[in-house]
Scaffold this active site. Structure first.
Site, PDB file in Angstrom:
ATOM      1  N   LYS A  11       0.748  -0.938   0.040  1.00 43.63           N
ATOM      2  CA  LYS A  11      -0.127  -0.075  -0.237  1.00 43.63           C
ATOM      3  C   LYS A  11       0.917   1.366  -0.220  1.00 43.63           C
ATOM      4  O   LYS A  11       2.126   1.158   0.866  1.00 43.63           O
ATOM      5  CB  LYS A  11      -0.938  -0.581   1.356  1.00 43.63           C
ATOM      6  CG  LYS A  11      -2.279  -0.933   0.785  1.00 43.63           C
ATOM      7  CD  LYS A  11      -2.943  -1.122   2.094  1.00 43.63           C
ATOM      8  CE  LYS A  11      -3.725  -2.175   1.571  1.00 43.63           C
ATOM      9  NZ  LYS A  11      -4.867  -2.149   3.121  1.00 43.63           N
ATOM     10  N   TYR A  51     -12.497  -1.432  -4.433  1.00 45.43           N
ATOM     11  CA  TYR A  51     -13.266  -1.830  -3.267  1.00 45.43           C
ATOM     12  C   TYR A  51     -14.639  -2.097  -3.266  1.00 45.43           C
ATOM     13  O   TYR A  51     -15.163  -1.081  -2.238  1.00 45.43           O
ATOM     14  CB  TYR A  51     -12.132  -0.928  -2.162  1.00 45.43           C
ATOM     15  CG  TYR A  51     -10.794  -1.004  -1.869  1.00 45.43           C
ATOM     16  CD1 TYR A  51     -10.442  -1.868  -1.142  1.00 45.43           C
ATOM     17  CD2 TYR A  51     -10.019  -0.670  -2.085  1.00 45.43           C
ATOM     18  CE1 TYR A  51      -9.486  -3.042  -0.590  1.00 45.43           C
ATOM     19  CE2 TYR A  51      -8.944  -0.936  -2.089  1.00 45.43           C
ATOM     20  CZ  TYR A  51      -8.255  -2.179  -1.459  1.00 45.43           C
ATOM     21  OH  TYR A  51      -6.886  -2.287  -0.622  1.00 45.43           O
ATOM     22  N   THR A  93      -6.002  -7.192  10.067  1.00 43.88           N
ATOM     23  CA  THR A  93      -6.524  -6.199   9.684  1.00 43.88           C
ATOM     24  C   THR A  93      -5.867  -5.046  10.900  1.00 43.88           C
ATOM     25  O   THR A  93      -5.436  -3.922   9.828  1.00 43.88           O
ATOM     26  CB  THR A  93      -7.523  -6.002   9.289  1.00 43.88           C
ATOM     27  OG1 THR A  93      -8.645  -7.037   8.272  1.00 43.88           O
ATOM     28  CG2 THR A  93      -7.933  -4.624   8.295  1.00 43.88           C
ATOM     29  N   ARG A 104       1.527  -7.154   9.057  1.00 46.32           N
ATOM     30  CA  ARG A 104       1.379  -5.877   9.857  1.00 46.32           C
ATOM     31  C   ARG A 104       2.149  -5.165  10.970  1.00 46.32           C
ATOM     32  O   ARG A 104       2.034  -4.075  11.274  1.00 46.32           O
ATOM     33  CB  ARG A 104      -0.198  -6.126   9.462  1.00 46.32           C
ATOM     34  CG  ARG A 104      -0.835  -6.058   7.835  1.00 46.32           C
ATOM     35  CD  ARG A 104      -1.965  -6.108   8.374  1.00 46.32           C
ATOM     36  NE  ARG A 104      -2.847  -6.018   6.683  1.00 46.32           N
ATOM     37  CZ  ARG A 104      -3.713  -6.637   6.708  1.00 46.32           C
ATOM     38  NH1 ARG A 104      -4.618  -7.428   7.154  1.00 46.32           N
ATOM     39  NH2 ARG A 104      -4.303  -6.330   5.114  1.00 46.32           N
ATOM     40  N   ASN A 114      -1.920   0.489   6.326  1.00 45.29           N
ATOM     41  CA  ASN A 114      -2.052  -1.332   7.200  1.00 45.29           C
ATOM     42  C   ASN A 114      -1.163  -2.509   6.274  1.00 45.29           C
ATOM     43  O   ASN A 114      -0.397  -3.055   6.127  1.00 45.29           O
ATOM     44  CB  ASN A 114      -2.897  -1.586   7.713  1.00 45.29           C
ATOM     45  CG  ASN A 114      -4.025  -2.586   6.724  1.00 45.29           C
ATOM     46  OD1 ASN A 114      -3.802  -2.478   5.574  1.00 45.29           O
ATOM     47  ND2 ASN A 114      -5.081  -2.731   7.102  1.00 45.29           N
ATOM     48  N   HIS A 117      -2.275  -5.653   1.483  1.00 42.78           N
ATOM     49  CA  HIS A 117      -3.413  -6.357   0.801  1.00 42.78           C
ATOM     50  C   HIS A 117      -3.626  -7.765   0.342  1.00 42.78           C
ATOM     51  O   HIS A 117      -2.411  -7.946   0.287  1.00 42.78           O
ATOM     52  CB  HIS A 117      -4.200  -5.546  -0.614  1.00 42.78           C
ATOM     53  CG  HIS A 117      -5.109  -6.419  -0.740  1.00 42.78           C
ATOM     54  ND1 HIS A 117      -6.607  -6.237  -0.354  1.00 42.78           N
ATOM     55  CD2 HIS A 117      -5.150  -7.286  -1.982  1.00 42.78           C
ATOM     56  CE1 HIS A 117      -6.930  -7.140  -0.263  1.00 42.78           C
ATOM     57  NE2 HIS A 117      -6.378  -8.054  -1.998  1.00 42.78           N
ATOM     58  N   GLU A 128      -8.771 -10.251  -8.921  1.00 41.82           N
ATOM     59  CA  GLU A 128      -7.473  -8.939  -8.472  1.00 41.82           C
ATOM     60  C   GLU A 128      -6.267  -9.615  -9.246  1.00 41.82           C
ATOM     61  O   GLU A 128      -6.236  -8.609  -9.984  1.00 41.82           O
ATOM     62  CB  GLU A 128      -6.949  -9.493  -7.198  1.00 41.82           C
ATOM     63  CG  GLU A 128      -8.756  -8.887  -6.000  1.00 41.82           C
ATOM     64  CD  GLU A 128      -8.215  -9.099  -4.473  1.00 41.82           C
ATOM     65  OE1 GLU A 128      -9.283  -9.251  -4.089  1.00 41.82           O
ATOM     66  OE2 GLU A 128      -7.104  -9.332  -3.889  1.00 41.82           O
TER      67      GLU A 128
HETATM   68  P1  ATP Z   1      -6.960  -6.290   2.623  1.00 41.27           P
HETATM   69  O1  ATP Z   1      -8.682  -6.126   2.045  1.00 41.27           O
HETATM   70  O2  ATP Z   1      -6.560  -5.018   2.537  1.00 41.27           O
HETATM   71  O3  ATP Z   1      -6.323  -7.580   2.818  1.00 41.27           O
HETATM   72  P2  ATP Z   1      -8.374  -7.353   4.885  1.00 41.27           P
HETATM   73  O4  ATP Z   1      -8.901  -7.800   4.284  1.00 41.27           O
HETATM   74  O5  ATP Z   1      -7.924  -7.205   6.626  1.00 41.27           O
HETATM   75  O6  ATP Z   1      -7.440  -6.095   4.285  1.00 41.27           O
HETATM   76  P3  ATP Z   1     -10.805  -5.678   5.052  1.00 41.27           P
HETATM   77  O7  ATP Z   1     -11.979  -5.550   5.780  1.00 41.27           O
HETATM   78  O8  ATP Z   1     -10.851  -6.507   3.484  1.00 41.27           O
HETATM   79  O9  ATP Z   1      -9.612  -5.772   5.811  1.00 41.27           O
HETATM   80  O10 ATP Z   1     -10.614  -4.146   4.661  1.00 41.27           O
HETATM   81  C1  ATP Z   1      -9.671  -3.276   3.970  1.00 41.27           C
HETATM   82  C2  ATP Z   1      -9.395  -2.208   4.020  1.00 41.27           C
HETATM   83  O11 ATP Z   1     -10.275  -1.733   4.652  1.00 41.27           O
HETATM   84  C3  ATP Z   1      -8.597  -2.406   4.609  1.00 41.27           C
HETATM   85  O12 ATP Z   1      -7.251  -3.074   4.776  1.00 41.27           O
HETATM   86  C4  ATP Z   1      -8.224  -1.095   5.982  1.00 41.27           C
HETATM   87  O13 ATP Z   1      -7.187  -0.309   5.246  1.00 41.27           O
HETATM   88  C5  ATP Z   1      -9.614  -0.910   5.568  1.00 41.27           C
HETATM   89  N1  ATP Z   1     -10.098  -1.267   7.205  1.00 41.27           N
HETATM   90  C6  ATP Z   1     -11.154  -1.619   6.759  1.00 41.27           C
HETATM   91  N2  ATP Z   1     -11.767  -1.792   8.052  1.00 41.27           N
HETATM   92  C7  ATP Z   1     -11.612  -0.560   8.620  1.00 41.27           C
HETATM   93  C8  ATP Z   1     -12.126  -0.171   9.486  1.00 41.27           C
HETATM   94  N3  ATP Z   1     -13.026  -0.065  10.619  1.00 41.27           N
HETATM   95  N4  ATP Z   1     -11.860   1.693   9.264  1.00 41.27           N
HETATM   96  C9  ATP Z   1     -10.623   2.105   9.327  1.00 41.27           C
HETATM   97  N5  ATP Z   1     -10.184   1.477   7.928  1.00 41.27           N
HETATM   98  C10 ATP Z   1     -10.295  -0.088   7.467  1.00 41.27           C
HETATM   99 MG    MG Z   2      -9.884  -7.678   2.260  1.00 39.61          MG
END
Ligand code: ATP
Ligand code: MG
Length: 140
Positions: A11, A51, A93, A104, A114, A117, A128
């Site tokens: 990221k 997203y 996450t 992370r 974070n 991805h 993707e």
């Molecule tokens: P990624 O898809 O980036 O691998 P993830 O699968 O662990 O992460 P997701 O639930 O898919 O988490 O959320 C996508 C991204 O949105 C997260 O990586 C984070 O950057 C952001 N995100 C998720 N939850 C929150 C939240 N509550 N507040 C702010 N940002 C969030």
């Molecule tokens: Mg995700």
């Protein structure tokens, strides 16, 4: 190929922090083979599409703004059970609860920033991968 690939994006904040090399090293040390890799900056439309599943979530606008704030590195990683194995290497996450030895824990700044991805299913890994790479750009 289903089941043995996953898609990662390093990221923008990790790119700005100059830790892409450290993240790729953790990935390779864990036995993942990098079969595609590119650096690019997502357009607003691309980030919104990537997203789209989070469109109704309160953090969507912040997430899209952040993900377009600078270049990312996209990569396709190959290993058995790649999706689950890579999510284990990524850690949770929220980096505050990410385990020792995870990407992370080592490199994330906060919940939005974070570090990287990882795809959450074999189906999404395929989607993707197609989103970022043409067939000719994948060396599997
Ligand atoms: P990624 O898809 O980036 O691998 P993830 O699968 O662990 O992460 P997701 O639930 O898919 O988490 O959320 C996508 C991204 O949105 C997260 O990586 C984070 O950057 C952001 N995100 C998720 N939850 C929150 C939240 N509550 N507040 C702010 N940002 C969030
Ligand atoms: Mg995700």
């Amino acid at each position: 190929m289903a089941g043995n690939i996953t898609l990662t994006m390093i990221k923008p904040e990790a790119m700005r922090n100059n830790v892409a090399g450290g993240i790729l090293k953790m990935i390779q040390d864990e036995g993942f083979k990098i079969i595609a890799l590119k650096m690019k900056q997502l357009s607003l439309a691309e980030a919104e599409e990537f997203y789209a599943v989070h469109k109704e979530r309160p953090f969507y606008d912040e997430l899209v703004k952040f993900m377009t704030s600078g270049p990312i590195m996209a990569a396709v990683l190959q290993k058995e059970n790649a999706v689950e194995n890579f999510r284990n290497l990524l850690g949770s996450t929220n980096p505050e609860t990410a385990g020792e030895g995870t990407i992370r824990k080592a490199y994330a700044t906060n919940l939005t920033k974070n570090a990287a991805h990882g795809s959450d299913s074999d189906e999404n890994a395929q989607l993707e991968t197609s989103f970022h790479f043409s067939e000719k750009e994948i060396f599997g």
